[in-house]
Design a protein around this motif. Structure first.
Motif, PDB file in Angstrom:
ATOM      1  N   GLN A   1       0.818  -1.212   0.000  1.00  0.00           N
ATOM      2  CA  GLN A   1       0.000   0.000   0.000  1.00  0.00           C
ATOM      3  C   GLN A   1       0.855   1.266   0.000  1.00  0.00           C
ATOM      4  O   GLN A   1       0.358   2.354  -0.304  1.00  0.00           O
ATOM      5  N   ASN A   2       2.133   1.128   0.359  1.00  0.00           N
ATOM      6  CA  ASN A   2       3.095   2.231   0.322  1.00  0.00           C
ATOM      7  C   ASN A   2       2.609   3.458   1.095  1.00  0.00           C
ATOM      8  O   ASN A   2       2.711   4.591   0.639  1.00  0.00           O
ATOM      9  N   ARG A   3       2.087   3.225   2.271  1.00  0.00           N
ATOM     10  CA  ARG A   3       1.624   4.321   3.122  1.00  0.00           C
ATOM     11  C   ARG A   3       2.807   5.097   3.700  1.00  0.00           C
ATOM     12  O   ARG A   3       3.934   4.624   3.698  1.00  0.00           O
ATOM     13  N   GLU A   4       2.523   6.272   4.225  1.00  0.00           N
ATOM     14  CA  GLU A   4       3.519   6.978   5.032  1.00  0.00           C
ATOM     15  C   GLU A   4       3.817   6.137   6.267  1.00  0.00           C
ATOM     16  O   GLU A   4       2.983   5.323   6.699  1.00  0.00           O
ATOM     17  N   GLU A   5       4.984   6.324   6.846  1.00  0.00           N
ATOM     18  CA  GLU A   5       5.426   5.442   7.927  1.00  0.00           C
ATOM     19  C   GLU A   5       4.427   5.371   9.088  1.00  0.00           C
ATOM     20  O   GLU A   5       4.096   4.280   9.563  1.00  0.00           O
ATOM     21  N   GLY A   6       3.931   6.514   9.540  1.00  0.00           N
ATOM     22  CA  GLY A   6       3.005   6.504  10.652  1.00  0.00           C
ATOM     23  C   GLY A   6       1.736   5.729  10.342  1.00  0.00           C
ATOM     24  O   GLY A   6       1.255   4.931  11.154  1.00  0.00           O
ATOM     25  N   ASP A   7       1.183   5.958   9.150  1.00  0.00           N
ATOM     26  CA  ASP A   7      -0.029   5.242   8.738  1.00  0.00           C
ATOM     27  C   ASP A   7       0.233   3.741   8.611  1.00  0.00           C
ATOM     28  O   ASP A   7      -0.630   2.917   8.926  1.00  0.00           O
ATOM     29  N   PHE A   8       1.421   3.405   8.127  1.00  0.00           N
ATOM     30  CA  PHE A   8       1.778   1.996   7.973  1.00  0.00           C
ATOM     31  C   PHE A   8       1.745   1.276   9.317  1.00  0.00           C
ATOM     32  O   PHE A   8       1.116   0.212   9.455  1.00  0.00           O
ATOM     33  N   TYR A   9       2.393   1.844  10.309  1.00  0.00           N
ATOM     34  CA  TYR A   9       2.445   1.180  11.614  1.00  0.00           C
ATOM     35  C   TYR A   9       1.084   1.189  12.311  1.00  0.00           C
ATOM     36  O   TYR A   9       0.753   0.247  13.041  1.00  0.00           O
TER      37      TYR A   9
ATOM     38  N   TYR B   1      10.177  -0.229   8.236  1.00  0.00           N
ATOM     39  CA  TYR B   1       9.554   0.096   6.954  1.00  0.00           C
ATOM     40  C   TYR B   1       9.791   1.562   6.605  1.00  0.00           C
ATOM     41  O   TYR B   1       9.875   2.417   7.484  1.00  0.00           O
ATOM     42  N   PHE B   2       9.861   1.826   5.292  1.00  0.00           N
ATOM     43  CA  PHE B   2       9.975   3.210   4.820  1.00  0.00           C
ATOM     44  C   PHE B   2       9.080   3.411   3.605  1.00  0.00           C
ATOM     45  O   PHE B   2       9.030   2.554   2.712  1.00  0.00           O
ATOM     46  N   HIS B   3       8.399   4.532   3.593  1.00  0.00           N
ATOM     47  CA  HIS B   3       7.599   4.920   2.427  1.00  0.00           C
ATOM     48  C   HIS B   3       8.522   5.182   1.244  1.00  0.00           C
ATOM     49  O   HIS B   3       9.596   5.769   1.390  1.00  0.00           O
ATOM     50  N   ILE B   4       8.108   4.727   0.067  1.00  0.00           N
ATOM     51  CA  ILE B   4       8.895   4.941  -1.151  1.00  0.00           C
ATOM     52  C   ILE B   4       8.239   6.030  -1.993  1.00  0.00           C
ATOM     53  O   ILE B   4       7.041   5.956  -2.305  1.00  0.00           O
ATOM     54  N   ASP B   5       9.018   7.025  -2.375  1.00  0.00           N
ATOM     55  CA  ASP B   5       8.530   8.066  -3.284  1.00  0.00           C
ATOM     56  C   ASP B   5       8.480   7.477  -4.692  1.00  0.00           C
ATOM     57  O   ASP B   5       9.506   7.201  -5.302  1.00  0.00           O
ATOM     58  N   ARG B   6       7.278   7.287  -5.192  1.00  0.00           N
ATOM     59  CA  ARG B   6       7.136   6.629  -6.497  1.00  0.00           C
ATOM     60  C   ARG B   6       7.770   7.444  -7.626  1.00  0.00           C
ATOM     61  O   ARG B   6       8.161   6.882  -8.656  1.00  0.00           O
ATOM     62  N   ASP B   7       7.865   8.756  -7.460  1.00  0.00           N
ATOM     63  CA  ASP B   7       8.499   9.585  -8.495  1.00  0.00           C
ATOM     64  C   ASP B   7       9.992   9.305  -8.614  1.00  0.00           C
ATOM     65  O   ASP B   7      10.619   9.677  -9.604  1.00  0.00           O
ATOM     66  N   SER B   8      10.564   8.665  -7.586  1.00  0.00           N
ATOM     67  CA  SER B   8      12.000   8.379  -7.617  1.00  0.00           C
ATOM     68  C   SER B   8      12.311   7.043  -8.296  1.00  0.00           C
ATOM     69  O   SER B   8      13.477   6.689  -8.476  1.00  0.00           O
ATOM     70  N   LEU B   9      11.287   6.287  -8.659  1.00  0.00           N
ATOM     71  CA  LEU B   9      11.486   4.963  -9.236  1.00  0.00           C
ATOM     72  C   LEU B   9      11.600   5.059 -10.754  1.00  0.00           C
ATOM     73  O   LEU B   9      10.774   5.684 -11.418  1.00  0.00           O
ATOM     74  N   TRP B  10      12.639   4.446 -11.291  1.00  0.00           N
ATOM     75  CA  TRP B  10      12.888   4.478 -12.733  1.00  0.00           C
ATOM     76  C   TRP B  10      12.451   3.158 -13.353  1.00  0.00           C
ATOM     77  O   TRP B  10      12.793   2.089 -12.865  1.00  0.00           O
TER      78      TRP B  10
END
Length: 219
Positions: free
Chosen positions: A96-104, A138-147
């Motif tokens: 789901q790639n949530r922000e860290e707080g939401d993930f936990y 866990y860490f949220h991944i910025d999808r704009d950084s993915l190539w």
């Protein structure tokens, strides 16, 4: 302000447990879980987040013997019955790639609210099995950084840089005296090198710190 103080005090107690613990990961997790469960429900996800970010990363002086968990007698059965479910929940929540707080928050809600985890022993096992997973912390991944690239382009690049790939493979397999030596050799493959000593002291210090950060990441 009182809430912040309460959270800080609770986190301090958990950190003290981590810094002094001597015992198995399972016993420690069961103890930490029981400590979190004694906190107000609104604080529990925050404390779970804190433990997840620090478990396995805080050095311990082993001055405190962790109590032997009553759930040890059922540990094998718990793993057999619930490990796959825990993995499924963890994988689905990560996707789901949530922000860290939401993930936990979501993960803690799964530990406490999943119908299959209907006893404290089962919940403690789920807590433990998540904490020892390689994807935690866990860490949220910025999808704009993915190539992304298609397979044709990827194979073309492999052919173009085949010698670089061969050397990288060699470096990964080669034995070095220190892990940092291997890391620096791999960094050189992508043109990240130690800073020039001809730089002035301030600039050299800044660049050295960044290079050392890269070494740690590569290691």
């Amino acid at each position: 302000m009182a809430q912040d103080f309460d959270i800080g005090a609770l986190q301090g107690g958990l950190e003290q447990n981590l810094r002094t613990a001597h015992g198995s990961a399972f016993d420690l997790c069961c103890y930490l879980f029981s400590e979190i469960r004694e906190a107000d429900p609104e604080h529990q996800p925050v404390l779970f987040h804190f433990v997840a970010e620090n478990f396995g990363f805080v050095p311990s002086d082993k001055s405190w013997d962790v109590p032997y968990s009553e759930y040890n007698q059922n540990k094998a059965d718990l793993k057999s019955d619930y490990a796959q479910l825990v993995d499924t929940i963890l994988e689905a929540t990560i996707k789901q790639n949530r922000e860290e707080g939401d993930f936990y928050n979501s993960l803690w809600a799964s530990i406490i609210g999943t119908p299959s985890f209907d006893t404290e022993g089962k919940r403690a096992f789920a807590f433990y099995y998540m904490l020892i997973d390689a994807s935690i912390p866990y860490f949220h991944i910025d999808r704009d950084s993915l190539w992304r690239m298609d397979n044709v382009e990827f194979q073309s690049l492999r052919r173009k840089h085949v010698q670089d790939l061969r050397k990288t493979s060699f470096l990964l397999k080669r034995t070095f005296q220190q892990r940092t030596e291997k890391a620096s050799a791999l960094l050189a493959q992508i043109n990240i090198n130690p800073p020039d000593r001809a730089l002035d002291d301030e600039e050299y210090t800044v660049e050295l710190e960044e290079y050392q950060r890269c070494i740690l990441i590569m290691d």
